[in-house]
Design an enzyme around this catalytic site. Structure first.
Site, PDB file in Angstrom:
ATOM      1  N   CYS A  69       5.386  -5.944   1.625  1.00 50.50           N
ATOM      2  CA  CYS A  69       5.746  -4.528   1.524  1.00 50.50           C
ATOM      3  C   CYS A  69       5.092  -3.726   2.655  1.00 50.50           C
ATOM      4  O   CYS A  69       5.434  -3.912   3.810  1.00 50.50           O
ATOM      5  CB  CYS A  69       5.401  -4.000   0.143  1.00 50.50           C
ATOM      6  SG  CYS A  69       6.252  -2.469  -0.227  1.00 50.50           S
ATOM      7  N   TYR A  70       4.133  -2.879   2.361  1.00 54.59           N
ATOM      8  CA  TYR A  70       3.454  -2.170   3.454  1.00 54.59           C
ATOM      9  C   TYR A  70       2.900  -3.171   4.465  1.00 54.59           C
ATOM     10  O   TYR A  70       2.926  -2.938   5.680  1.00 54.59           O
ATOM     11  CB  TYR A  70       2.314  -1.302   2.891  1.00 54.59           C
ATOM     12  CG  TYR A  70       1.553  -0.534   3.951  1.00 54.59           C
ATOM     13  CD1 TYR A  70       2.052   0.657   4.463  1.00 54.59           C
ATOM     14  CD2 TYR A  70       0.350  -1.015   4.459  1.00 54.59           C
ATOM     15  CE1 TYR A  70       1.366   1.344   5.454  1.00 54.59           C
ATOM     16  CE2 TYR A  70      -0.343  -0.336   5.448  1.00 54.59           C
ATOM     17  CZ  TYR A  70       0.181   0.855   5.942  1.00 54.59           C
ATOM     18  OH  TYR A  70      -0.502   1.532   6.910  1.00 54.59           O
ATOM     19  N   GLY A 106       0.844  -1.197   0.000  1.00 56.57           N
ATOM     20  CA  GLY A 106       0.000   0.000   0.000  1.00 56.57           C
ATOM     21  C   GLY A 106       0.873   1.238   0.000  1.00 56.57           C
ATOM     22  O   GLY A 106       2.063   1.166   0.320  1.00 56.57           O
ATOM     23  N   HIS A 126       7.690  -7.526  -3.689  1.00 55.80           N
ATOM     24  CA  HIS A 126       6.395  -7.994  -4.210  1.00 55.80           C
ATOM     25  C   HIS A 126       6.573  -9.329  -4.929  1.00 55.80           C
ATOM     26  O   HIS A 126       6.960  -9.348  -6.092  1.00 55.80           O
ATOM     27  CB  HIS A 126       5.824  -6.959  -5.175  1.00 55.80           C
ATOM     28  CG  HIS A 126       5.338  -5.726  -4.487  1.00 55.80           C
ATOM     29  ND1 HIS A 126       4.051  -5.583  -4.032  1.00 55.80           N
ATOM     30  CD2 HIS A 126       5.978  -4.576  -4.149  1.00 55.80           C
ATOM     31  CE1 HIS A 126       3.899  -4.402  -3.455  1.00 55.80           C
ATOM     32  NE2 HIS A 126       5.066  -3.776  -3.509  1.00 55.80           N
ATOM     33  N   LYS A 161      -6.776 -11.839 -19.421  1.00 58.84           N
ATOM     34  CA  LYS A 161      -7.257 -12.369 -20.704  1.00 58.84           C
ATOM     35  C   LYS A 161      -7.259 -13.897 -20.749  1.00 58.84           C
ATOM     36  O   LYS A 161      -8.241 -14.510 -21.165  1.00 58.84           O
ATOM     37  CB  LYS A 161      -6.363 -11.817 -21.816  1.00 58.84           C
ATOM     38  CG  LYS A 161      -6.938 -11.991 -23.194  1.00 58.84           C
ATOM     39  CD  LYS A 161      -7.759 -10.784 -23.535  1.00 58.84           C
ATOM     40  CE  LYS A 161      -8.530 -10.955 -24.801  1.00 58.84           C
ATOM     41  NZ  LYS A 161      -9.391  -9.787 -25.027  1.00 58.84           N
ATOM     42  N   GLU A 199       4.322 -11.127  -6.127  1.00 56.36           N
ATOM     43  CA  GLU A 199       3.236 -11.383  -7.076  1.00 56.36           C
ATOM     44  C   GLU A 199       3.523 -10.867  -8.483  1.00 56.36           C
ATOM     45  O   GLU A 199       2.823 -11.212  -9.416  1.00 56.36           O
ATOM     46  CB  GLU A 199       1.920 -10.765  -6.563  1.00 56.36           C
ATOM     47  CG  GLU A 199       1.906  -9.263  -6.343  1.00 56.36           C
ATOM     48  CD  GLU A 199       2.482  -8.843  -4.986  1.00 56.36           C
ATOM     49  OE1 GLU A 199       3.126  -9.693  -4.329  1.00 56.36           O
ATOM     50  OE2 GLU A 199       2.326  -7.680  -4.609  1.00 56.36           O
ATOM     51  N   ASP A 228     -14.098 -10.795 -24.607  1.00 55.28           N
ATOM     52  CA  ASP A 228     -14.475 -10.352 -23.263  1.00 55.28           C
ATOM     53  C   ASP A 228     -15.977 -10.116 -23.114  1.00 55.28           C
ATOM     54  O   ASP A 228     -16.607 -10.656 -22.213  1.00 55.28           O
ATOM     55  CB  ASP A 228     -13.722  -9.064 -22.888  1.00 55.28           C
ATOM     56  CG  ASP A 228     -12.233  -9.206 -23.099  1.00 55.28           C
ATOM     57  OD1 ASP A 228     -11.769 -10.360 -23.173  1.00 55.28           O
ATOM     58  OD2 ASP A 228     -11.544  -8.179 -23.212  1.00 55.28           O
TER      59      ASP A 228
END
Ligand code: XMP
Length: 522
Positions: A84-85, A57, A179, A378, A181, A236
């Site tokens: 992180c945060y 964050g 991070h 996607k 991710e 989509d």
């Protein structure tokens, strides 16, 4: 409520929180993201997470009133991972110290983590294995932890973050400064895998479960009200329409705006598939005269995009107002649309191109949004489409932009040019399919150029349009490489286009990557 094991992601406002969810879905773990403000003690009890993740964050834990998880989170006896945060919050809450960026080494971008001495716990399984003894990670922090909380130990360090990886193995609390991710932490997913294994997840979450859950949520949101869905013929909006139709049946009406800028036979294909095959109520709004009329004489790319966007809203509104009692508007918004429409730095971001499909339609029409694909990427949308039984040939189609052929026709748009472009594009795509390359390519199309060149065919002189072939590989459309066709392929395709399409006498191949080029020409 679902019977799956549930992981709770407490969101402290990072731009990449959704990527955590993405990584977990890849590991077949059911998770939900909830903003920290919503996560109270009662919420935690009801949610009953098997593990919790604190996201990153933008705030600083030293600021009064900065975001916090409820204390109860630490007392539930479930594993927690702070990122992180999220790491800083955990250290701060549990008795460690965090220092402001000014006294610390702020780190942004790539960094290298090395393991601390001593035995390596299971959380690090699969890390530091490649001989270099270090792992690449992606950092983005100003503040840093300067003293870890009691019970924690250091498992890894980087030059700017002496506490890059920390853990309290007893309580199964893990905290990392980077991070895991994002793609720039290449082995980040392994850490999530280790974390959820430790938490006892069985990996029982699949796209079939996602579909059931999405259907449940749509029913809950919409009730017995009516929904309108703008269908573009792309993957989509099609997946969104079929999913919503499964959830609420004929409470859904689709509106397909044909702006006259579609590819060869595209309109017929879309209408046949949805109306005849799926039995979904569909309004086919053929407004090509209107769009092409207003685009007459327009050559500036942004003006084209804005004109199309504006007309699209007007037309959509006109048809939608005929559907009595509609309260919801469905959109096939994907996660990258969400992140691309906010700036990463929090400051104003530069408009490269005005996308018209995530516009101000709902506010203008007083409709509430239904966006069942908002968390998906996607490839996940394609997997969901597969789950819903959409034909593979349809699901695998390359992306096609909202403004259609208008942005593949630099300069003024004329009906003649559009006709030529449609034919050339059809030959090119046919070539790609015949050579078995379609699925390797993210997107391929022809752009007709605003120049005529001289050629010689038979014994005669020609003076016709030049065109450019474009084909790129990409993961998400944000960056792209041009596709390395063989010279044989290019030669054969050029010959076919020139022989089969009247109006083109010269074919070029675009070898620009993105950046610096964009995928579309305008
Ligand atoms: P660019 O040209 O910006 O395109 O590199 C990245 C991806 O986005 C598509 N694109 C659009 N899609 N509305 C859309 O729905 C638009 O206005 C639009 N403009 C570009 C493009 O085809 C590529 O896949």
């Amino acid at each position: 409520m679902t019977q799956h094991d549930r992981l709770l992601i407490i969101d402290f406002g990072s731009q990449v929180t959704q990527l955590i969810a993405r990584r977990l879905r890849e590991l077949n773990v059911y998770c939900e993201i909830h903003p920290y403000q919503k996560v109270t003690d009662t919420f935690l009890e009801e949610f009953a997470p098997k593990a919790i993740i604190f996201s990153g964050g933008p705030d600083s834990v030293m600021r009064e009133g900065s975001p916090r998880p409820p204390k109860r989170a630490y007392e539930m006896g479930v594993p927690i991972l702070g990122i992180c945060y999220g790491q800083q919050v955990m250290m701060h809450d549990l008795g460690g110290k965090v220092e402001a960026g000014e006294h610390a080494t702020a780190e942004f971008g790539r960094a290298w983590v090395t393991p601390a001495d001593g035995p390596r716990p299971d959380f690090l399984a699969g890390w530091f294995m490649d001989g270099s003894g270090r792992e690449q990670v992606w950092m983005s922090h100003g503040d840093h932890v300067s003293e870890i909380a009691p019970g924690f130990q250091v498992l890894g360090t980087s030059p700017g973050a002496p506490f890059a990886i920390t853990a309290d193995l007893e309580r199964r609390f893990y905290a990392v400064q980077f991070h895991p991710e994002v793609h720039h932490t290449p082995h980040g997913k392994t850490l999530y895998e280790n974390f959820i294994r430790d938490a006892g997840f069985t990996g029982d979450w699949t796209m079939a479960s996602y579909r059931d859950e999405a259907i449940r949520l749509i029913r809950e949101q919409v009730g017995d009200k009516k929904v309108i869905c703008g269908l573009s013929g792309g993957v989509d909006s099609s997946v969104a329409a079929v999913l919503i139709h499964e959830a609420i049946g004929d409470q859904l009406t689709c509106v397909f705006v044909d702006h006259g800028l579609l590819r060869l036979n595209e309109a017929e294909e879309v209408v046949t598939m949805f109306r005849d095959h799926y039995n979904i109520p569909l309004i086919h709004a053929d407004e090509s005269e209107l769009f092409l009329g207003e685009l007459d004489g327009v050559s500036d790319p942004e003006e084209k995009r804005k004109t199309i966007g504006r007309l699209f809203i007007d037309v959509f509104q006109k048809y939608a107002s005929e559907i009595e009692g509609a309260e919801f508007l469905a959109q096939g918004t994907l996660y990258p649309d969400v992140i691309e429409s906010v700036s990463f730095s929090g400051g104003p971001s530069v408009t490269i191109k005005s996308h018209h499909n995530v516009g101000g339609l709902p506010e203008k029409m007083g409709l509430k949004l239904v966006e069942p694909l908002r968390e998906l990427f996607k490839d996940e949308v394609r997997a969901l489409g597969h789950e819903l039984g959409l034909p593979a040939s349809f699901i695998g189609r390359h992306p096609f932009p909202g403004p259609g052929l208008a942005i593949r026709c630099p300069g003024e748009i004329t009906r003649e040019k559009l006709e030529i472009l449609r034919k050339a594009d059809a030959v090119y795509i046919d070539q790609i399919r015949k050579h078995g390359l379609y699925d390797e390519i993210w997107q391929a199309f022809v752009a007709i150029l605003p120049v005529r060149t001289v050629g010689v065919m038979g014994d005669g002189r020609t003076y016709d349009y030049a065109c450019a072939l474009r084909a790129v590989t990409s993961v998400d459309g944000m960056t792209a490489d041009y596709y390395p066709f063989s010279h044989d392929f290019l030669g054969e395709t050029a010959t076919r286009i020139i022989n089969e399409v009247r109006g083109i006498n010269r074919v070029t191949y675009d070898v620009t990557s993105k950046p610096p080029g964009t995928i579309e020409w305008e």
